[in-house]
Scaffold this motif. Structure first.
Motif, PDB file in Angstrom:
ATOM      1  N   GLY A 282     -42.856  84.815  30.799  1.00  0.00           N
ATOM      2  CA  GLY A 282     -41.439  85.112  30.611  1.00  0.00           C
ATOM      3  C   GLY A 282     -40.923  84.758  29.229  1.00  0.00           C
ATOM      4  N   GLY A 283     -41.518  83.768  28.594  1.00  0.00           N
ATOM      5  CA  GLY A 283     -41.011  83.268  27.317  1.00  0.00           C
ATOM      6  C   GLY A 283     -40.626  81.816  27.474  1.00  0.00           C
ATOM      7  N   LEU A 284     -41.209  80.940  26.676  1.00  0.00           N
ATOM      8  CA  LEU A 284     -41.052  79.496  26.866  1.00  0.00           C
ATOM      9  C   LEU A 284     -39.596  79.041  26.871  1.00  0.00           C
ATOM     10  CD1 LEU A 284     -43.888  77.866  24.729  1.00  0.00           C
ATOM     11  CD2 LEU A 284     -43.498  77.548  27.163  1.00  0.00           C
ATOM     12  N   ASP A 285     -38.756  79.663  26.067  1.00  0.00           N
ATOM     13  CA  ASP A 285     -37.387  79.183  25.919  1.00  0.00           C
ATOM     14  C   ASP A 285     -36.368  80.101  26.575  1.00  0.00           C
ATOM     15  OD1 ASP A 285     -37.749  81.297  24.238  1.00  0.00           O
ATOM     16  OD2 ASP A 285     -36.902  80.349  22.458  1.00  0.00           O
ATOM     17  N   SER A 286     -36.782  80.916  27.522  1.00  0.00           N
ATOM     18  CA  SER A 286     -35.891  81.914  28.118  1.00  0.00           C
ATOM     19  C   SER A 286     -35.667  81.634  29.592  1.00  0.00           C
ATOM     20  CB  SER A 286     -36.479  83.320  27.932  1.00  0.00           C
ATOM     21  OG  SER A 286     -35.712  84.278  28.645  1.00  0.00           O
ATOM     22  N   VAL A 287     -34.397  81.437  29.978  1.00  0.00           N
ATOM     23  CA  VAL A 287     -34.069  81.266  31.396  1.00  0.00           C
ATOM     24  C   VAL A 287     -34.297  82.566  32.165  1.00  0.00           C
ATOM     25  CG1 VAL A 287     -32.209  80.778  33.024  1.00  0.00           C
ATOM     26  CG2 VAL A 287     -32.507  79.331  31.004  1.00  0.00           C
TER      27      VAL A 287
ATOM     28  N   ARG B 199     -48.127  90.616  23.979  1.00  0.00           N
ATOM     29  CA  ARG B 199     -46.855  90.076  23.478  1.00  0.00           C
ATOM     30  C   ARG B 199     -46.939  88.557  23.493  1.00  0.00           C
ATOM     31  NH1 ARG B 199     -41.710  92.392  22.901  1.00  0.00           N
ATOM     32  NH2 ARG B 199     -39.962  90.953  23.192  1.00  0.00           N
ATOM     33  N   PRO B 200     -47.433  87.952  22.447  1.00  0.00           N
ATOM     34  CA  PRO B 200     -47.759  86.523  22.457  1.00  0.00           C
ATOM     35  C   PRO B 200     -46.589  85.598  22.780  1.00  0.00           C
ATOM     36  CG  PRO B 200     -48.726  87.603  20.548  1.00  0.00           C
ATOM     37  CD  PRO B 200     -47.803  88.597  21.189  1.00  0.00           C
ATOM     38  N   TYR B 201     -45.358  86.003  22.509  1.00  0.00           N
ATOM     39  CA  TYR B 201     -44.214  85.137  22.752  1.00  0.00           C
ATOM     40  C   TYR B 201     -43.519  85.440  24.077  1.00  0.00           C
ATOM     41  CZ  TYR B 201     -42.566  89.205  20.145  1.00  0.00           C
ATOM     42  OH  TYR B 201     -42.366  90.481  19.696  1.00  0.00           O
ATOM     43  N   GLY B 202     -44.138  86.256  24.945  1.00  0.00           N
ATOM     44  CA  GLY B 202     -43.594  86.489  26.277  1.00  0.00           C
ATOM     45  C   GLY B 202     -42.608  87.640  26.328  1.00  0.00           C
TER      46      GLY B 202
ATOM     47  N   PHE C 191     -39.404  87.702  27.215  1.00  0.00           N
ATOM     48  CA  PHE C 191     -38.057  87.438  26.714  1.00  0.00           C
ATOM     49  C   PHE C 191     -38.034  86.368  25.626  1.00  0.00           C
ATOM     50  CE2 PHE C 191     -37.583  89.167  30.933  1.00  0.00           C
ATOM     51  CZ  PHE C 191     -36.505  90.032  30.835  1.00  0.00           C
ATOM     52  N   GLY C 192     -39.198  85.865  25.240  1.00  0.00           N
ATOM     53  CA  GLY C 192     -39.241  84.850  24.201  1.00  0.00           C
ATOM     54  C   GLY C 192     -38.963  85.438  22.831  1.00  0.00           C
ATOM     55  N   GLU C 193     -38.593  84.567  21.924  1.00  0.00           N
ATOM     56  CA  GLU C 193     -38.300  84.982  20.556  1.00  0.00           C
ATOM     57  C   GLU C 193     -39.462  84.604  19.646  1.00  0.00           C
ATOM     58  OE1 GLU C 193     -34.642  83.347  19.308  1.00  0.00           O
ATOM     59  OE2 GLU C 193     -33.447  84.325  20.863  1.00  0.00           O
ATOM     60  N   ALA C 194     -39.864  85.553  18.818  1.00  0.00           N
ATOM     61  CA  ALA C 194     -40.961  85.291  17.879  1.00  0.00           C
ATOM     62  C   ALA C 194     -40.496  84.322  16.794  1.00  0.00           C
ATOM     63  CB  ALA C 194     -41.430  86.600  17.260  1.00  0.00           C
ATOM     64  N   ASP C 195     -41.346  83.366  16.481  1.00  0.00           N
ATOM     65  CA  ASP C 195     -41.056  82.444  15.386  1.00  0.00           C
ATOM     66  C   ASP C 195     -41.428  83.102  14.061  1.00  0.00           C
ATOM     67  OD1 ASP C 195     -40.125  80.415  17.016  1.00  0.00           O
ATOM     68  OD2 ASP C 195     -42.143  79.571  17.299  1.00  0.00           O
ATOM     69  N   ILE C 196     -40.427  83.264  13.208  1.00  0.00           N
ATOM     70  CA  ILE C 196     -40.644  83.923  11.906  1.00  0.00           C
ATOM     71  C   ILE C 196     -40.557  82.867  10.812  1.00  0.00           C
ATOM     72  CG2 ILE C 196     -39.794  85.646  10.293  1.00  0.00           C
ATOM     73  CD1 ILE C 196     -38.633  87.159  12.676  1.00  0.00           C
ATOM     74  N   GLU C 197     -41.598  82.723  10.061  1.00  0.00           N
ATOM     75  CA  GLU C 197     -41.632  81.755   8.969  1.00  0.00           C
ATOM     76  C   GLU C 197     -41.658  82.504   7.654  1.00  0.00           C
ATOM     77  OE1 GLU C 197     -44.788  79.038   9.334  1.00  0.00           O
ATOM     78  OE2 GLU C 197     -44.179  78.263  11.298  1.00  0.00           O
ATOM     79  N   ARG C 198     -40.737  82.132   6.774  1.00  0.00           N
ATOM     80  CA  ARG C 198     -40.676  82.745   5.441  1.00  0.00           C
ATOM     81  C   ARG C 198     -41.243  81.756   4.433  1.00  0.00           C
ATOM     82  NH1 ARG C 198     -36.127  84.390   8.180  1.00  0.00           N
ATOM     83  NH2 ARG C 198     -35.717  86.632   8.182  1.00  0.00           N
ATOM     84  N   VAL C 199     -42.132  82.279   3.616  1.00  0.00           N
ATOM     85  CA  VAL C 199     -42.775  81.415   2.614  1.00  0.00           C
ATOM     86  C   VAL C 199     -42.556  81.997   1.233  1.00  0.00           C
ATOM     87  CG1 VAL C 199     -44.494  80.537   4.216  1.00  0.00           C
ATOM     88  CG2 VAL C 199     -44.975  82.587   2.935  1.00  0.00           C
TER      89      VAL C 199
END
Length: 294
Positions: A231-236, A281-284, A286-294
């Motif tokens: 479902g997504g780790l941070d999604s109710v 879909r690695p983040y589930g 309803f989960g949100e993908a972690d986007i890192e800007r470098v």
């Protein structure tokens, strides 16, 4: 067709109870980003607290529920104050090892403290089955699912409408911004663990009806991780949808594949679904993908 629908409904009913327990995981993760690997032990302990209140203290069910919830809330607050607040800012592996160690401690302590306490809960749930349109439904599972749905609605309202729930959502979005606007992170971390403790009591009681009680309730924790990952780790909402998916998959696998493969396949079916989800879909869902800007 009737057999298929019966399995489908049975899986959905189990999924409703899964969803309530999965909410306990998501609440803690959203607030503190802690992956609680001791969730099964918390649920087990909640059920044992309730069993002790019913069978040893001889309390009526409402008083037993309140007493067990108070005990679990106190335990959650103590764990947060004594251990977790000292680990803020530490590496993730430290938090994971703490929850794993807590799980082992709870299992051992419960085996000693609740020796002789009956694992089964004497709850006033209806017996027998209901039949509608060729679908057979266990009355106790239907009751457990309805109660779980009511609790889920209450927790959802708490997150969306209460001041504490709004603060927890703000902390989940950005802890630094939450601190900047005056939100007490330590107090709300404690509130998240206290809420998880209360949910553990209800979840342990309902799961005892669905799958039996005692220390076997610990195994429900292993079923929750595929749910929250799908479902997504941070999604109710993701926890709710993932629970229904896993419940239905397990039920269908138990009905169709276990007889062919010798049994036990239903226990790993949810993990096969998890692997497929991680590939697609690695983040589930309803989960949100972690986007890192470098």
């Amino acid at each position: 067709m009737g057999f298929f629908l019966t399995l489908l409904v049975d899986g959905a009913l189990a999924g409703a109870v899964y969803a309530l327990i999965a909410l306990a995981f998501v609440i803690v993760y959203k607030a503190s980003r802690i992956v609680n690997f001791a969730l099964g032990e918390w649920v087990m302990l909640g059920g044992l607290f309730l069993a002790a209140a019913l069978h040893v203290a001889r309390l009526a069910l409402p008083a037993a529920l309140l007493g067990a919830a108070a005990g679990m809330i106190a335990l959650g607050l103590a764990f947060n104050y004594v251990v977790l607040r000292r680990l803020i800012g530490r590496p993730l592996i430290s938090l994971i090892m703490v929850t794993l160690g807590l799980g082992a401690l709870l299992r051992g302590a419960a085996a000693l403290a609740f020796r002789g306490v009956p694992g089964q809960l004497a709850l006033p749930f209806p017996d027998g089955t209901l039949t509608a349109g060729g679908v057979t439904i266990a009355a106790d599972k239907l009751t457990a699912a309805l109660l779980a749905a009511v609790c889920i609605a209450g927790v959802t309202w708490f997150f969306r409408a209460s001041r504490t729930g709004l603060a927890l959502r703000a902390i989940a979005d950005d802890q630094q911004v939450a601190l900047a606007v005056g939100i007490d992170i330590h107090r709300h971390f404690a509130a998240a663990w206290a809420l998880m403790g209360a949910i553990a009591v209800v979840g342990g009681a309902l799961w005892a009806i669905v799958a039996g009680g005692g220390f076997g309730v610990v195994l429900v924790g292993l079923k929750i991780f595929p749910i929250v990952m799908i479902g997504g780790l941070d999604s109710v909402p993701g926890a709710l949808v993932g629970a229904l998916i896993v419940g239905v998959i397990e039920s269908l696998a138990a009905g169709y594949l276990d007889p062919l493969l010798g049994g036990g396949f239903s226990g790993i079916a949810s993990y096969l679904a998890l692997i497929a989800m991680l590939i697609a879909r690695p983040y589930g869902l309803f989960g949100e993908a972690d986007i890192e800007r470098v």
